[in-house]
Design an enzyme around this catalytic site. Structure first.
Site, PDB file in Angstrom:
ATOM      1  CB  CYS A 151     -58.605  -1.482 -50.563  1.00 27.66           C
ATOM      2  SG  CYS A 151     -56.962  -1.650 -49.830  1.00 27.66           S
ATOM      3  CG  HIS A 162     -61.965  -4.378 -50.482  1.00 25.75           C
ATOM      4  ND1 HIS A 162     -60.827  -4.190 -49.748  1.00 25.75           N
ATOM      5  CD2 HIS A 162     -62.980  -4.164 -49.625  1.00 25.75           C
ATOM      6  CE1 HIS A 162     -61.141  -3.871 -48.491  1.00 25.75           C
ATOM      7  NE2 HIS A 162     -62.463  -3.837 -48.412  1.00 25.75           N
TER       8      HIS A 162
END
Length: 485
Positions: A77, A135
């Protein structure tokens, strides 16, 4: 004379009005991203064709150019999102796992790198972000408004699947759909599209789902009866021809994937993944409908992507963090008024790193010189134009930062190197599942040599990957240190 002066004033006013209109007519951007969504949605020739209920994503894909061979720069991610939002490849930034932060990375840091949102804000755009977009590298100062993602609370009695006490769970959620955080993020994006804007905008919406745990309303599970679930094809001895480091990546026997398969809950898990996929498609559809019903429809570039792929048992692996097709293959589609035509399909190998320069060019902005991607505008205009592959994915050994893995996805197949010696090669035209490692097959020796030559120059076992820099950047750093002295 008076009449001439009056006509001249009107002409000057008209020129001024045209220029003002042109300024206001800069393209807006709607940036859509889903987490952990694999490529089953649009694999028309695959066994999942028509079985994945995702009408909104299919509608978007058909309205512009669908890139069927798009790949992530990193199958995790934070590294993936840091890469496509900074335009800098992981093998230059050193960002390879979720625990790393960009401000402690070299050469990347908060001051030196301009995020995609930052480029647009700097260029006079209003920037809005809702849900999971970045992220670990948020650069909040680059957004006029940004509301990050939150996980929905676990249902009473969780874990529901009874296979794991962590996030690897699934089942019907106790919340209404309106109470779910991805729904609320879509609500905020819709509200932006319903407002009147006096400046161009960059609007990003990211869904946390279908990241695990898969908790969605029961109606989505009901769309996928268990007796109609088609499981991924698995090969019992699939790991036998892998080198040791690759076997370690797969997790293998005793892993969560192994547990799901042996417990007889594989169909339940796939059902939950598909149910969550359809929930995400519904929220994306709401945002797309809001755009299509707004005055911005014909002046807004739409891009949809997924941050990486997802395993559901293939190679005895679950989730992401691999360099095989399931972990690296992503969705990527563009609709750009004036550039794309409906129904465009590009089979060229491209990277999510290409998104940054593409949006910059579409909107007439100048991206930073250091970015690694290439603009896809030529492919948006003509999807079949000749193209040199840019599909390279990097990964580091689990829990380490000094052992480099890299995979090249190319028309010739997939070549992967773990460290400096262990390798894989798959002839993907004959073996799309990547079941047979042909690295030692003399028939492919010439092909393998060609692909070895495409490995970025950074990759050297003698020099830890996260600190490896290009020669130019090393020289720049050396000069800076000399000045400080």
């Amino acid at each position: 004379m008076k009449r001439f002066y009056f006509v001249l004033v009107l002409a000057v006013a008209a020129i001024g009005f045209t220029r003002a209109d042109a300024a206001n007519e800069r393209m807006n951007v709607l940036f859509l991203v889903a987490d952990d969504l694999n490529s089953w949605v649009l694999e028309d020739a695959d066994r999942y064709a028509g079985k994945v209920i995702a009408p909104n994503l299919r509608r978007l894909a058909g309205s512009g150019v669908n890139f069927t061979r798009a790949y992530t720069a990193a199958p995790v991610c934070s590294p993936s999102r840091t890469a496509f939002f900074s335009g800098v490849a992981p093998w230059k930034s050193g960002i390879y796992n979720n625990a790393q932060t960009i401000n402690k990375s070299e050469p990347l840091n908060q001051d030196a790198v301009l995020s995609l949102a930052g480029l647009f804000k700097k260029s006079g755009y209003d920037t809005f972000g809702y849900g999971k977009i970045t992220h670990g590298w948020d650069q909040n100062e680059h957004w006029v408004e940004k509301v990050g993602h939150k996980r929905d609370p676990a249902p009473p009695g969780a874990p529901l699947a009874k296979l794991s006490g962590g996030e690897q769970d699934w089942g019907p959620i106790h919340l209404t759909e309106e109470q779910m955080n991805d729904t609320r993020g879509a609500d905020k994006a819709v509200a932006v599209l319903e407002k009147q804007h006096d400046k161009p905008f960059f609007l990003a919406y990211g869904s946390f789902n279908p990241h695990m745990p898969w908790y969605v309303p029961p109606k989505y599970f009901d769309m996928y009866p268990l007796d109609q679930i088609v499981l991924p094809e698995l090969k019992e001895d699939d790991l036998d021809d892998l080198p040791p480091l690759a076997k370690a990546v797969s997790d293998g026997t005793g892993s969560f994937a192994d547990k799901v398969i042996k417990s007889g809950k594989h169909k339940e898990a796939v059902q939950a993944y598909l149910a969550t996929t359809t929930y995400v498609d519904t929220q994306i559809g709401r945002v797309l409908d809001a755009l299509d019903n707004s005055p911005y429809k014909d002046n807004t570039v739409v891009v949809f992507l997924t941050d990486h792929g997802f395993h559901l048992g293939e190679k005895l692996h679950w989730q992401k963090t691999t360099l095989w097709e399931e972990g690296t293959h992503t969705l990527l589609m563009f609709r750009a008024p004036g550039f794309t035509q409906a129904g465009g399909v590009s089979e060229r190998f491209v990277s999510l790193l290409d998104i940054y320069p593409t949006l910059a060019e579409l909107c007439g902005l100048t991206p930073p010189a250091y970015i690694d991607g290439r603009s896809l505008v030529p492919l948006l205009k003509e999807p079949k134009v000749p193209w040199e592959s840019t599909a390279i994915t990097g990964l580091c050994d689990k829990g380490k930062t000094d052992l480099a893995y890299v995979s090249i996805r190319h028309e010739l197949g997939r070549y992967t190197r773990y460290g400096s010696e262990e390798e894989e090669f798959y002839d993907t035209t004959k073996d799309p599942h990547e079941w047979t490692n042909q690295i030692d097959n003399p028939k492919y020796a010439t092909t393998v040599e060609k692909l070895r030559a495409l490995v970025p120059g950074f990759e050297d076992a003698a020099e830890p990957l996260p600190t490896a820099l290009t020669q130019e950047r090393r020289e720049t750093q050396t000069q800076k240190k000399k000045k400080k002295r």
